[in-house]
Enzyme design. Structure first.
Site, mmCIF file in Angstrom:
data_model
loop_
_atom_site.group_PDB
_atom_site.id
_atom_site.type_symbol
_atom_site.label_atom_id
_atom_site.label_comp_id
_atom_site.label_asym_id
_atom_site.label_seq_id
_atom_site.Cartn_x
_atom_site.Cartn_y
_atom_site.Cartn_z
ATOM 1 N N GLY A 139 -0.590 4.770 -1.495
ATOM 2 C CA GLY A 139 -1.695 5.517 -0.907
ATOM 3 C C GLY A 139 -1.144 6.768 -0.233
ATOM 4 N N PRO B 297 -3.645 0.344 15.244
ATOM 5 C CA PRO B 297 -4.864 1.006 14.769
ATOM 6 C C PRO B 297 -4.631 2.443 14.321
ATOM 7 C CG PRO B 297 -5.286 -0.192 16.806
ATOM 8 C CD PRO B 297 -3.795 -0.187 16.599
ATOM 9 N N GLY C 178 -0.767 -1.661 9.646
ATOM 10 C CA GLY C 178 -1.436 -0.382 9.807
ATOM 11 C C GLY C 178 -2.765 -0.347 9.097
ATOM 12 N N HIS D 95 -13.496 11.043 9.522
ATOM 13 C CA HIS D 95 -12.441 10.820 8.544
ATOM 14 C C HIS D 95 -12.934 11.266 7.167
ATOM 15 C CE1 HIS D 95 -10.939 8.166 11.738
ATOM 16 N NE2 HIS D 95 -9.766 8.230 11.137
ATOM 17 N N GLY E 40 -10.647 1.794 12.861
ATOM 18 C CA GLY E 40 -9.959 0.875 13.761
ATOM 19 C C GLY E 40 -9.565 1.537 15.064
ATOM 20 N N THR E 41 -9.237 2.820 14.998
ATOM 21 C CA THR E 41 -8.888 3.563 16.211
ATOM 22 C C THR E 41 -10.077 3.651 17.154
ATOM 23 O OG1 THR E 41 -7.303 4.889 14.976
ATOM 24 C CG2 THR E 41 -8.002 5.746 17.102
ATOM 25 N N GLY F 211 0.815 -1.208 0.000
ATOM 26 C CA GLY F 211 0.000 0.000 0.000
ATOM 27 C C GLY F 211 0.846 1.254 0.000
ATOM 28 N N THR G 69 -6.612 -1.640 8.528
ATOM 29 C CA THR G 69 -7.661 -2.137 9.411
ATOM 30 C C THR G 69 -8.435 -3.257 8.730
ATOM 31 O OG1 THR G 69 -9.147 -0.427 8.591
ATOM 32 C CG2 THR G 69 -7.900 0.070 10.582
ATOM 33 N N PHE H 145 -1.154 5.299 13.910
ATOM 34 C CA PHE H 145 0.250 5.632 14.136
ATOM 35 C C PHE H 145 0.428 6.996 14.793
ATOM 36 C CE2 PHE H 145 0.739 2.575 10.575
ATOM 37 C CZ PHE H 145 1.661 1.721 11.146
ATOM 38 N N LYS I 17 -12.199 6.729 3.314
ATOM 39 C CA LYS I 17 -11.814 5.724 4.303
ATOM 40 C C LYS I 17 -12.728 4.521 4.179
ATOM 41 C CE LYS I 17 -10.613 4.963 9.133
ATOM 42 N NZ LYS I 17 -9.335 4.321 8.707
#
Length: 241
Positions: free
Chosen positions: A11, A107, A83, A136, A146-147, A8, A85, A109, A140
């Protein structure tokens, strides 16, 4: 130099990581992407094409690919930082059982997000009634983030049994560990999360936000250093700080 394969890597977060690794002790051995790209690094579009060895597999790809990517990295004797999710509890259990080097699921960084989760755990001991709102950008993939899911789980572990049950309804959010979580997807946002605590005639609100993907790079560097010091699966950047 510690060699890294990034999944990834093209991205927005992946590009920030590419730039952030310049001048460090980490060398990008190549990038796994769903599409071909012109790059100064080797680029592979499938796992079968990868022809380089590396010490760490850093996955910031998508929920659809992260599990298979991680299983491949385990098979090829790499430590893994996840990193991306989307892993289910069952998949995490499989990875935990298969781990032969460190596997670190992160979840978020962002260091401010890590602190928010820690502060939320502390607050939950005194304010068990809580809800989470996260925002977000519309691209997304997962919702809630995930956080937010990890925050809810940590708060649920820490809070007292005296939390009041909020009424169910069409606008009450998704329940994660019995905590209402609300997801907002709007242009202009990178990542923002607020945890709302309510008490007797008082309120406490904890909020963190990031305004560019560069904010995640210090956490990525800490993860790359920390995953080499563990030999099992851990969840959360705070587990190696």
């Amino acid at each position: 130099m510690t060699k890294i394969i990034i999944a990834g890597g093209f991205g927005k977060l992946g590009l920030a990581i590419q730039q952030g690794l310049v001048g460090t002790n980490f060398e990008i051995a190549g990038i796994l992407s769903g599409h071909s790209h012109e790059s100064e690094y080797l680029v592979w579009t499938t796992l079968d094409e990868i022809d380089q060895e590396a010490d760490i597999f850093l996955d910031v790809s998508t929920p659809a690919t992260v599990f298979d990517n991680t299983m491949w990295a385990i098979k090829h004797d790499m430590a893994v930082i996840i990193g991306a999710t989307g892993l289910t509890d069952e998949q995490i259990a499989i990875l935990r059982d298969r781990a032969n080097h460190g596997i670190l699921i992160v979840p978020n960084f962002s260091l401010s997000a890590v602190l928010l989760m820690q502060f939320s755990q502390l607050a939950a001991r005194y304010f068990p009634d809580v809800e989470i709102i996260e925002a977000h950008n519309p691209k997304k993939v997962d919702s809630p983030s995930g956080t937010a899911v990890q925050t809810a789980k940590l708060v649920a572990e820490a809070r007292l049994d005296t939390a009041q049950k909020t009424n169910d309804g069409p606008a009450r959010g998704q329940r994660v560990a019995d905590i209402p979580v609300h997801a907002v997807r709007l242009p202009g946002y990178i990542a923002q999360q607020s945890v709302y605590f309510g008490g007797v005639d008082e309120q406490l609100t904890l909020t963190q936000s990031t305004t560019s993907r560069a904010a995640f790079v210090p956490g990525v560097l800490r993860a790359l250093e920390g995953v080499q010091k563990i030999n099992k699966l851990e969840i959360g950047l705070d587990s190696i700080l």
